[in-house]
Scaffold this motif. Structure first.
Motif, PDB file in Angstrom:
ATOM      1  N   GLY A 103      53.646  48.130  29.878  1.00 49.10           N
ATOM      2  CA  GLY A 103      54.897  47.757  30.520  1.00 49.10           C
ATOM      3  C   GLY A 103      55.272  48.552  31.744  1.00 49.10           C
ATOM      4  N   HIS A 104      54.283  49.240  32.353  1.00 51.55           N
ATOM      5  CA  HIS A 104      54.641  50.050  33.514  1.00 51.55           C
ATOM      6  C   HIS A 104      54.657  49.269  34.804  1.00 51.55           C
ATOM      7  N   ALA A 105      54.151  48.051  34.799  1.00 48.58           N
ATOM      8  CA  ALA A 105      54.054  47.307  36.052  1.00 48.58           C
ATOM      9  C   ALA A 105      55.206  46.335  36.212  1.00 48.58           C
ATOM     10  N   GLY A 106      55.581  46.121  37.486  1.00 47.13           N
ATOM     11  CA  GLY A 106      56.588  45.102  37.775  1.00 47.13           C
ATOM     12  C   GLY A 106      55.881  43.809  38.179  1.00 47.13           C
ATOM     13  N   SER A 107      56.557  42.689  38.055  1.00 47.22           N
ATOM     14  CA  SER A 107      55.943  41.419  38.426  1.00 47.22           C
ATOM     15  C   SER A 107      56.076  41.179  39.921  1.00 47.22           C
ATOM     16  N   PHE A 108      55.071  40.567  40.479  1.00 44.74           N
ATOM     17  CA  PHE A 108      55.123  40.273  41.902  1.00 44.74           C
ATOM     18  C   PHE A 108      54.435  38.937  42.163  1.00 44.74           C
ATOM     19  N   GLU A 109      55.171  38.050  42.805  1.00 41.80           N
ATOM     20  CA  GLU A 109      54.594  36.741  43.111  1.00 41.80           C
ATOM     21  C   GLU A 109      54.841  36.385  44.565  1.00 41.80           C
ATOM     22  N   SER A 110      53.845  35.833  45.177  1.00 41.70           N
ATOM     23  CA  SER A 110      54.020  35.379  46.562  1.00 41.70           C
ATOM     24  C   SER A 110      53.022  34.262  46.812  1.00 41.70           C
ATOM     25  N   PRO A 111      53.146  33.589  47.909  1.00 45.20           N
ATOM     26  CA  PRO A 111      52.179  32.519  48.205  1.00 45.20           C
ATOM     27  C   PRO A 111      50.752  33.064  48.242  1.00 45.20           C
ATOM     28  N   VAL A 112      50.622  34.353  48.680  1.00 46.54           N
ATOM     29  CA  VAL A 112      49.282  34.955  48.743  1.00 46.54           C
ATOM     30  C   VAL A 112      48.724  35.135  47.343  1.00 46.54           C
ATOM     31  N   THR A 113      49.543  35.694  46.456  1.00 45.55           N
ATOM     32  CA  THR A 113      49.057  35.924  45.094  1.00 45.55           C
ATOM     33  C   THR A 113      48.787  34.600  44.399  1.00 45.55           C
ATOM     34  N   ALA A 114      49.576  33.585  44.765  1.00 43.10           N
ATOM     35  CA  ALA A 114      49.349  32.273  44.156  1.00 43.10           C
ATOM     36  C   ALA A 114      47.987  31.726  44.530  1.00 43.10           C
ATOM     37  N   GLY A 115      47.491  32.173  45.672  1.00 45.60           N
ATOM     38  CA  GLY A 115      46.199  31.672  46.117  1.00 45.60           C
ATOM     39  C   GLY A 115      45.012  32.441  45.568  1.00 45.60           C
ATOM     40  N   LEU A 116      45.294  33.501  44.772  1.00 51.95           N
ATOM     41  CA  LEU A 116      44.188  34.265  44.212  1.00 51.95           C
ATOM     42  C   LEU A 116      43.522  33.500  43.074  1.00 51.95           C
ATOM     43  N   PRO A 117      42.211  33.680  42.916  1.00 49.95           N
ATOM     44  CA  PRO A 117      41.574  33.048  41.744  1.00 49.95           C
ATOM     45  C   PRO A 117      42.091  33.681  40.462  1.00 49.95           C
ATOM     46  N   ASP A 118      42.028  32.895  39.371  1.00 56.36           N
ATOM     47  CA  ASP A 118      42.607  33.347  38.107  1.00 56.36           C
ATOM     48  C   ASP A 118      42.025  34.650  37.598  1.00 56.36           C
ATOM     49  N   TRP A 119      40.738  34.859  37.818  1.00 56.37           N
ATOM     50  CA  TRP A 119      40.106  36.067  37.277  1.00 56.37           C
ATOM     51  C   TRP A 119      40.527  37.322  38.025  1.00 56.37           C
ATOM     52  N   ALA A 120      41.196  37.155  39.174  1.00 54.88           N
ATOM     53  CA  ALA A 120      41.565  38.317  39.974  1.00 54.88           C
ATOM     54  C   ALA A 120      43.006  38.723  39.769  1.00 54.88           C
ATOM     55  N   LYS A 121      43.687  38.173  38.821  1.00 56.98           N
ATOM     56  CA  LYS A 121      45.055  38.626  38.574  1.00 56.98           C
ATOM     57  C   LYS A 121      45.404  38.476  37.103  1.00 56.98           C
ATOM     58  N   TRP A 122      46.319  39.332  36.644  1.00 56.03           N
ATOM     59  CA  TRP A 122      46.771  39.256  35.267  1.00 56.03           C
ATOM     60  C   TRP A 122      48.271  39.362  35.221  1.00 56.03           C
ATOM     61  N   ARG A 123      48.903  38.323  34.620  1.00 58.45           N
ATOM     62  CA  ARG A 123      50.347  38.319  34.435  1.00 58.45           C
ATOM     63  C   ARG A 123      51.139  38.434  35.723  1.00 58.45           C
ATOM     64  N   ASN A 124      50.521  38.153  36.865  1.00 64.31           N
ATOM     65  CA  ASN A 124      51.210  38.391  38.144  1.00 64.31           C
ATOM     66  C   ASN A 124      51.749  39.801  38.206  1.00 64.31           C
ATOM     67  N   GLN A 125      51.007  40.716  37.542  1.00 63.68           N
ATOM     68  CA  GLN A 125      51.411  42.121  37.589  1.00 63.68           C
ATOM     69  C   GLN A 125      50.263  42.996  38.070  1.00 63.68           C
ATOM     70  N   LEU A 126      49.055  42.619  37.666  1.00 61.00           N
ATOM     71  CA  LEU A 126      47.875  43.396  38.040  1.00 61.00           C
ATOM     72  C   LEU A 126      46.976  42.535  38.920  1.00 61.00           C
ATOM     73  N   PHE A 127      46.606  43.065  40.066  1.00 61.07           N
ATOM     74  CA  PHE A 127      45.842  42.258  41.030  1.00 61.07           C
ATOM     75  C   PHE A 127      44.549  42.941  41.422  1.00 61.07           C
ATOM     76  N   GLY A 128      43.484  42.136  41.385  1.00 64.50           N
ATOM     77  CA  GLY A 128      42.212  42.664  41.870  1.00 64.50           C
ATOM     78  C   GLY A 128      42.117  42.434  43.358  1.00 64.50           C
ATOM     79  N   PHE A 129      41.652  43.407  44.145  1.00 67.40           N
ATOM     80  CA  PHE A 129      41.593  43.227  45.587  1.00 67.40           C
ATOM     81  C   PHE A 129      40.211  43.464  46.167  1.00 67.40           C
ATOM     82  N   ALA A 130      39.274  43.980  45.343  1.00 64.88           N
ATOM     83  CA  ALA A 130      37.910  44.165  45.840  1.00 64.88           C
ATOM     84  C   ALA A 130      36.949  44.156  44.668  1.00 64.88           C
ATOM     85  N   VAL A 131      35.749  43.678  44.913  1.00 59.63           N
ATOM     86  CA  VAL A 131      34.751  43.669  43.836  1.00 59.63           C
ATOM     87  C   VAL A 131      33.674  44.717  44.120  1.00 59.63           C
ATOM     88  N   GLU A 132      33.068  45.166  43.065  1.00 64.09           N
ATOM     89  CA  GLU A 132      32.073  46.258  43.148  1.00 64.09           C
ATOM     90  C   GLU A 132      30.931  45.997  42.191  1.00 64.09           C
TER      91      GLU A 132
END
Lengths: 341, 462, 239
Positions: A103-132
């Motif tokens: 519960g430490h994260a806040g929710s964040f939604e925007s048109p950009v996050t809406a365009g992320l693939p499903d595997w790159a975000k969780w609960r609109n709280q955690l966002f993946g921004f680079a792969v390795e």
């Protein structure tokens, strides 16, 4: 319930806080910029700087304080409830996941996050921004006469066949201290039994343990080490480009793909500005800068997935399992038994 | 009109409103019950999921060398959180000792077993969690230890699923509403159709049609029909009474009128003084006018009667015309007016109609023509036949060359512009038109080149 | 010569002979004016109120014209007519009826009536019909009026003199009848107007003049002429 939370918070606050070790701190942006927020990150500043510079150039009213720390320290810091940072970036997906689950994260939604693939975000709280991709790095000189390992089993065989070459000349993460390393190891353990066999073999060779990919790469590059296992792919590629001795190997049986993640802490006071930066980071332009200038592959980079047997680490609650006290203890016991002989 | 009829209540609207309310209520009930069902189903699904997770955790308990080993299943945790991106919380206790998990997660009051876990909804960290609690006894070094697993997740999964179901449900219910609405409208319309058809049938009747209404109607309208027909019968009766009264009155007027007239004429013959003669003339003229009106009232009554109860038979048209001309001939001759008949049809042309009506029309036409013609002129009657129509035209030269408006001539009681000195009541042509309507034919009045007026009767031959 | 009360005789007399008329009508009010009408012209007339009375009258005399009402207290006029024709009594009969349907007319004619007239009627119409009936009935050449060398055939509506025959219109005829019936008698314009025109007609001042003029033309060259005397009237005199 809130009463309990307040008590817990007080306890956390009053408890002797293991304060975080800040490895590096830098301020980006104009002197007179009025809006300043802080990024807590485990990613090297050099790799992130281009994106930040691009952002503050476009937003002269904003300044960013970049704080570098280890993924474990980052975890402790946020878990303690001290609200001092506005964007938390780490390559330790599991630690990030736990922080968000708790519960430490806040929710964040925007048109950009809406365009992320499903595997790159969780609960609109955690966002993946680079792969390795997580790779094996070998010293060219040492492997001049040896075949390039095609799989872990193969690598294992090569090691066993050339004990003299590899004694004390293998390196991997110390999972006891590195959160990233712990993640890589546990994900390895999920994939197959071969990991344990490899670990035992490596242990029997007297494998040296490191805190970070940077150190491992330096040692291989210098020739001190013959091979480093489970290295962060982008760092390895960057180094390999600059220095001739480093060779990056994607083992064909499977290659774990890590997701670098970010979240905005719930208690952040600058969440709006952090959100704007996050949007920039996740935008096409930001991603291009991150990849081309920072060397961190974009989540939109399709070539990563085309790596043979790429196994992306799922951004889900499964990541919590190995953080369980008993499970972790169990794993560490076994791992230490294998590698620290 | 009366003040008894209330604000226009529409059967259709009433029905529609009732049906609409019913549909709405039903839809609401449907929606609510299905949503509740859906909610229960989703709850059950989540509970099932939690149960499976708890069971799988419990399964991975191992006892080795007097120690408990837990192997939390990675996939279970993955699956549990994946569907709705729910946060997961768990704790594992042995008897009352906390082993691992979230220590501040409250212990359950009751723990079920692998077959029937205890489920609860609890409040934790400001969120509602759905938790499943299972316990299993294990034997460790001869001691029985209760392993208690409590696992829960936030309700995103539920909420998401439910909202999607609700959406779908809404679509279904709305579609149902629309469809039901459409059906309702169609049904109501079809139900009310008989009424509308009845109204049309009655509406199509001619102005003087007072027959019984025999239109096929549904049972429910039978009382209305009976009442309507009774009403029509009464109306008919009343009308007939009036007609009879008028006819009788007109008839009774004529004889005293005739007497006055003849006395007046006699007196006039004897009178020498100009002013006496003038007075007598006025008297006789007035009486003649009255007599004309009475005659035409009688004609009108006859026409009405015959319109309702026609006595149809085969009538030889030419013969009919000739007879009528013969009967007018003597009066015409008094003023040296000649009446000619010319026909392009054979004597054998026959029509099937009420002869009295035809004669009434002809008589009024001829009377009119005679009245409005100067002495020593000719009235010509011509008969023409085409395959489906028969035409009888009466031509004369009106006494004064003023343009006459044919429509004004026909309107009851109005007279043409040249009526100043000639006596008449104006009913004549109106009666002819009435007759033609009754016979299903037409009356046309035209002015022809050369100044003659032509009144034509046109009848269908079929 | 004017008759005693200055009335004009109508044209139904044949050279001074009177007609015998039987009026069969149950309404006295209606019959009285009829009787006056006929008397004016010097005809004898009898009035029967019932068929019974009528039969009695007819047993005794022969009538030149019978006016028969349809509805009588003791029977239908039609049956009476039937009886008459059955015993070959072909006296002229004009039926008086209240109804105005021509179909009735046909029935009546079939039964043997010579014509019918609808009550109430104008005297002028009755006169016209009588004239017509007589014309048909009596044959065409029997009746004539003469004055000097000039012969008037009322039923043929012709004027003959000096070998020429002039056809006469109805009003011309009626006007000449008046003069020929009472030659050398003065008739005023009013009297002539009353004879020639019905009350409902509009008559101009010199309407009579027009007709007198026409007659003068037709009498031209004959032994008779019409003389106008201002302030008195017109009369037929020999040239």
């Amino acid at each position: 319930m809130r009463f309990t939370v307040i008590i817990a918070a007080l306890i956390c606050w009053c408890a002797p806080a293991a304060s975080m070790t800040i490895e590096l701190e830098r301020r980006f942006g104009a002197e007179q910029a009025k809006e300043e927020f802080a990024i807590l990150s485990s990613t090297d500043i050099e790799l992130f700087a281009p994106v930040i510079e691009a952002f503050v150039a476009a937003r002269p009213d904003v300044a960013i304080q970049y704080v570098l720390a280890s993924s474990r320290d980052i975890y402790s810091e946020i878990d303690s409830g001290r609200a001092r940072h506005d964007l938390v970036i780490s390559s330790a997906m599991d630690l990030q996941m736990k922080l968000v689950n708790d519960g430490h994260a806040g929710s964040f939604e925007s048109p950009v996050t809406a365009g992320l693939p499903d595997w790159a975000k969780w609960r609109n709280q955690l966002f993946g921004f680079a792969v390795e991709p997580i790779v094996l790095v070998v010293s060219r000189r040492d492997f001049a006469a040896l075949p390039t390992p095609t799989s872990r089993r193969h690598f294992l065989d090569i090691i066993r066949s050339n004990p003299a070459m590899f004694r004390d000349r293998l390196m991997t993460y110390d999972v006891n201290i590195s959160g990233t390393g712990f993640l890589f190891a546990t994900q390895d353990a999920r994939q197959s039994d071969t990991f344990w066999r490899l670990s035992e073999v490596m242990g029997s060779m007297g494998t040296r343990l490191s805190c970070c990919s940077g150190e491992m790469l330096a040692r291989v590059e210098s020739g001190e080490m013959a091979a480093a296992y489970n290295v962060v792919g982008s760092y390895a590629q960057a180094r390999a480009a600059k220095h001739g001795n480093i060779k990056v190997v994607h083992l064909e049986d499977y290659t774990n793909i890590l997701l670098r993640t970010a979240f905005i802490p719930r208690r952040s006071l600058k969440s709006r500005q952090a959100g704007e930066f996050l949007d920039f980071l996740l935008s096409r332009r930001g991603q291009v800068i991150l990849e081309q200038q920072g060397g961190l592959p974009s989540i939109f980079n399709s070539s990563i997935v085309e790596i043979t047997n790429a196994k992306p680490i799922g951004l889900n609650t499964g990541l919590l399992v190995y953080l369980d006290r008993l499970k972790r203890e169990n794993f560490l016991r076994e791992w230490n038994a294998a590698l620290v002989q | 009109m009366t003040r008894t009829s209330p604000a226009r209540l529409s059967l259709r609207n009433r029905l529609l409103v009732i049906l609409a309310i019913l549909v709405a209520i039903f839809s609401l009930v449907l929606f609510v019950s299905m949503r509740t069902l859906a909610g229960q189903t989703v709850s059950a699904a989540q509970d099932g999921l939690l149960k499976a997770a708890a069971v799988s955790i419990l399964e991975k308990v191992r006892i080795s060398d007097g120690a408990l080993f837990f192997d939390l299943p990675y996939d279970t945790f993955t699956i549990l959180g994946s569907i709705g991106e729910d946060r997961i919380f768990y704790r594992i206790d042995a008897n009352s000792t906390f082993l691992t998990g979230y220590e501040d997660l409250p212990i359950s009051d009751s723990y079920g077993d692998e077959r029937t876990p205890a489920f609860a909804s609890i409040d934790y960290l400001g969120e509602i969690l759905r938790v499943a609690a299972i316990e299993k006894p294990v034997l460790v070094e001869g001691r029985s230890i209760r392993i208690r697993v409590l696992i829960g997740q936030t309700s995103n999964f539920q909420a998401q699923l439910l909202s999607q179901l609700t959406e779908n449900l809404l679509v279904i219910v709305v579609s149902f509403c629309l469809f039901a609405g459409l059906l309702a409208v169609l049904t109501v319309n079809s139900m009310l159709n008989p009424i509308r058809r009845l109204a049309d049938a009655v509406g199509r009747r001619g102005p003087n049609d007072l027959r019984r209404v025999d239109h096929p109607t549904p049972q429910e309208l039978a009382p209305l029909m009976t009442a309507l027909n009774d009403f029509i019968a009464r109306l008919n009766g009343a009308l007939k009474q009036t007609e009879i009264f008028i006819a009788e009155a007109a008839h009774h007027i004529r004889t005293p009128l005739a007497t006055v007239k003849s006395e007046g004429e006699l007196a006039l013959r004897k009178a020498r003084k100009p002013e006496n003669r003038a007075h007598l003339r006025n008297i006789v003229r007035s009486v003649e006018q009255a007599n004309r009106s009475a005659t035409q009232l009688l004609d009108h009554a006859i026409v009405l009667y015959r319109m309702e109860q026609p006595e149809r038979r085969t009538v030889g048209v030419l013969q009919c015309v000739n007879d009528m001309v013969s009967s007018f001939a003597p009066s015409a001759e008094l003023r040296d007016i000649e009446i000619t008949v010319d026909s392009d049809i054979s004597a054998g042309l026959e029509l099937y109609l009420d002869q009295t009506l035809l004669e009434t029309a002809l008589r009024n036409l001829l009377d009119n023509a005679l009245k409005y013609s100067d002495a020593e002129t000719t009235i010509s009657i011509s008969l023409n036949a085409s395959p489906d129509r028969c035409r009888i035209s009466v031509r004369n030269r009106p006494a004064t060359m003023i343009e006459i408006d044919p429509d004004l001539m026909i309107k009851r009681f109005s007279r043409g512009a040249n009526a100043t000195n000639v006596v008449g009541s104006g009913l004549g042509l109106a009666i002819v038109r009435e007759v033609m309507m009754a016979l299903g034919g037409t009356l046309d009045i035209d002015f022809e080149e050369g100044g003659s007026l032509c009144a034509s009767l046109s009848l269908s031959r079929r | 010569m004017l008759t005693k009360n200055g009335l004009i005789k109508n044209g139904l007399t044949k050279n001074g002979a009177t007609m015998k008329v039987l009026i069969i009508e149950d309404s006295r009010d209606f019959a009285q004016p009829l009787k006056n009408f006929f008397s004016l012209d010097g005809h004898t007339n009898d009035h029967a109120c019932t068929l019974g009375e009528a039969r009695e009258f007819m047993d005794v005399s022969h009538y030149d014209m019978i006016l028969l009402d349809i509805m009588l207290p003791d029977g239908d006029g039609r049956r009476f007519l039937n009886e008459m024709r059955s015993r070959n009594d072909d006296s002229p009969v004009i039926v008086m009826t209240a109804r105005s349907e021509v179909s009735d007319r046909i029935d009546l004619l079939d039964i043997g009536a010579d014509d019918y007239i609808v009550k109430p009627f104008e005297f002028a119409e009755l006169e016209a019909r009588c004239r017509a009936v007589l014309r048909r009935h009596k044959g065409q050449s029997q009746l004539q009026l003469a004055f000097g060398q000039v012969v008037l055939h009322p039923l043929l509506a012709t004027l003959e003199h000096g070998g020429t025959t002039h056809t006469l219109r109805n009003r011309e005829l009626r006007l000449l009848e008046v003069f020929f019936n009472s030659p050398e008698i003065y008739f005023t314009k009013e009297q002539l107007t009353d004879r020639l025109f019905s009350i409902s007609e509009s008559v101009t001042e010199n309407a009579i003049e027009v007709y007198i003029g026409r007659l003068r033309k037709k009498l031209a060259g004959s032994s008779a002429r019409i003389e106008t005397v201002r302030g008195i009237g017109y009369r037929l005199v020999s040239t």
